[in-house]
Design a protein around this motif. Structure first.
Motif, short mmCIF file in Angstrom:
data_model
loop_
_atom_site.label_atom_id
_atom_site.label_comp_id
_atom_site.label_asym_id
_atom_site.label_seq_id
_atom_site.Cartn_x
_atom_site.Cartn_y
_atom_site.Cartn_z
N LEU A 213 0.83 -1.21 0.00
CA LEU A 213 0.00 0.00 0.00
C LEU A 213 0.87 1.26 0.00
CD1 LEU A 213 -2.91 -0.90 2.46
CD2 LEU A 213 -2.89 -0.99 -0.04
N ARG A 214 2.05 1.17 0.56
CA ARG A 214 2.96 2.33 0.55
C ARG A 214 3.39 2.65 -0.88
NH1 ARG A 214 7.65 1.27 4.82
NH2 ARG A 214 8.26 3.31 3.98
N TYR A 215 3.63 1.61 -1.65
CA TYR A 215 3.99 1.80 -3.06
C TYR A 215 2.81 2.37 -3.84
CZ TYR A 215 5.47 0.54 -7.83
OH TYR A 215 5.80 0.57 -9.16
N GLU A 216 1.63 1.84 -3.58
CA GLU A 216 0.43 2.33 -4.25
C GLU A 216 0.20 3.81 -3.96
OE1 GLU A 216 -4.38 1.34 -4.37
OE2 GLU A 216 -2.98 -0.14 -3.57
N ARG A 217 0.41 4.20 -2.70
CA ARG A 217 0.22 5.60 -2.34
C ARG A 217 1.26 6.49 -3.03
NH1 ARG A 217 2.14 9.40 1.21
NH2 ARG A 217 0.57 10.87 2.03
N ALA A 218 2.51 6.04 -3.07
CA ALA A 218 3.57 6.82 -3.71
C ALA A 218 3.25 7.06 -5.19
CB ALA A 218 4.90 6.13 -3.55
N ARG A 219 2.81 6.02 -5.88
CA ARG A 219 2.48 6.16 -7.29
C ARG A 219 1.28 7.09 -7.49
NH1 ARG A 219 2.68 0.91 -10.91
NH2 ARG A 219 2.60 2.61 -12.42
N LEU A 220 0.32 7.00 -6.57
CA LEU A 220 -0.86 7.87 -6.68
C LEU A 220 -0.45 9.33 -6.51
CD1 LEU A 220 -3.91 8.17 -6.97
CD2 LEU A 220 -4.12 7.80 -4.51
N LEU A 221 0.46 9.60 -5.59
CA LEU A 221 0.94 10.98 -5.42
C LEU A 221 1.55 11.51 -6.72
CD1 LEU A 221 2.59 10.70 -1.89
CD2 LEU A 221 0.61 12.11 -2.49
N VAL A 222 2.33 10.69 -7.38
CA VAL A 222 2.92 11.11 -8.66
C VAL A 222 1.83 11.36 -9.69
CG1 VAL A 222 4.44 10.41 -10.55
CG2 VAL A 222 5.10 9.93 -8.18
N GLU A 223 0.85 10.46 -9.76
CA GLU A 223 -0.25 10.62 -10.71
C GLU A 223 -1.03 11.90 -10.46
OE1 GLU A 223 -2.63 7.13 -10.44
OE2 GLU A 223 -1.01 5.78 -11.06
N ARG A 224 -1.11 12.31 -9.20
CA ARG A 224 -1.84 13.52 -8.85
C ARG A 224 -1.00 14.79 -9.00
NH1 ARG A 224 -6.20 13.84 -5.64
NH2 ARG A 224 -5.18 15.28 -4.18
N GLY A 225 0.25 14.63 -9.42
CA GLY A 225 1.11 15.79 -9.65
C GLY A 225 1.97 16.19 -8.47
N SER A 226 1.93 15.42 -7.39
CA SER A 226 2.79 15.70 -6.23
C SER A 226 4.11 14.97 -6.45
CB SER A 226 2.10 15.25 -4.94
OG SER A 226 0.90 15.93 -4.72
N PHE A 227 4.88 15.45 -7.42
CA PHE A 227 6.06 14.71 -7.88
C PHE A 227 7.13 14.58 -6.79
CE2 PHE A 227 4.48 16.86 -11.85
CZ PHE A 227 3.84 15.73 -12.35
#
Length: 264
Positions: A213-227
């Motif tokens: 879930l930590r990986y999923e959250r990290a990827r979601l942040l990138v997808e949302r523009g929080s690079f």
């Protein structure tokens, strides 16, 4: 109470000796519904108490308990689910399920369990593949009902029940599954990525959760523009993974580098 205070309360309750399932579900709902304040949360707990008070006094035995709870909730009050409920976020929010008397199987099961528990009935949740139901009495020999179908008895079937032991679902496992349902709902709606993010944030506050879930959250942040934040989270997860899978860690570090490149 501020959102940060609610999350602190959620984390503290999840780590308590006996986590309150209804309270945790209401704190999940508070993330989705800004109108859900202490007054509404109190109403929901009082409503569960009220429903329990409508049951016959001194319920004993699996069959009698299952029959009484189902006759009240599924019969007189009409709690059940429909296919359309899978398309509504409100179907995963306890206060809305109590208000609408509609919801997903696991939220309807929470209502069944909380009402039965308050009345002293022997009850537990049972997670089946793709469905959630409620058991009464001994997990090996008791009665199993389907709240989504208004409390219809499952007896010894379906096949999932007959093929193996009935293992009651723990409170935190139920909450994690509810959060997973919310995340699945949001995943098909790109405009609801914020919902997916807070469901992951709460999942990670539980004392036991899948590390992925930590990986999923990290990827979601990138997808949302929080690079930047996403890259930091990816690197942190890669450092954990490195101990067991160096190749995977290298790939995740590369994802972090790609995210940072988007800052330029």
């Amino acid at each position: 109470m501020s959102p940060a205070d609610r999350r602190e309360q959620f984390a503290a309750e999840a780590r308590s000796e006996r986590p309150d399932l209804a309270l945790l579900c209401l704190l999940v709902a508070a993330e989705a519904d800004p109108e859900l304040d202490e007054r509404v949360m109190d109403w929901a707990q009082i409503e569960l108490d009220r429903l329990a008070g409508m049951l016959p006094y001194g319920l004993r035995g699996a069959r009698a308990s299952a029959s009484a709870v189902t006759e009240l909730l599924g019969g007189r009050l009409g709690f059940h689910g429909t296919p359309a409920d899978y398309g509504r976020l409100s179907s995963s929010l306890l206060h809305e399920v109590l208000r609408r008397r509609r919801g997903l199987p696991i939220l309807l099961s929470v209502v069944w369990m909380e009402v039965a528990r308050r009345a002293g009935a022997p009850v537990y949740g049972l997670g089946l593949p793709g469905h959630f139901v409620v058991g009464f009495g001994d997990p090996e020999e008791g009665v199993v009902v389907d709240p989504f179908a208004g409390g219809a008895s499952l007896g010894a079937g379906p096949a999932e029940l007959a093929s193996g032991p009935r293992t009651p679902a723990g409170t935190l496992a139920i909450v994690l599954r509810i959060l997973g349902n919310i995340r699945a709902w949001a995943s098909t709606r790109p405009e609801q990525s914020g919902v997916a993010l807070w469901s992951l944030d709460l999942s990670l506050l539980l004392p036991s959760h899948p590390a992925a879930l930590r990986y999923e959250r990290a990827r979601l942040l990138v997808e949302r523009g929080s690079f930047r934040e996403g890259a930091v989270a990816l690197d942190a997860y890669a450092d954990v993974v490195a101990a067991i899978d160096a190749d995977a860690a290298s790939r995740i570090h590369a994802e972090a580098a790609s995210a940072r490149a988007l800052l330029n």
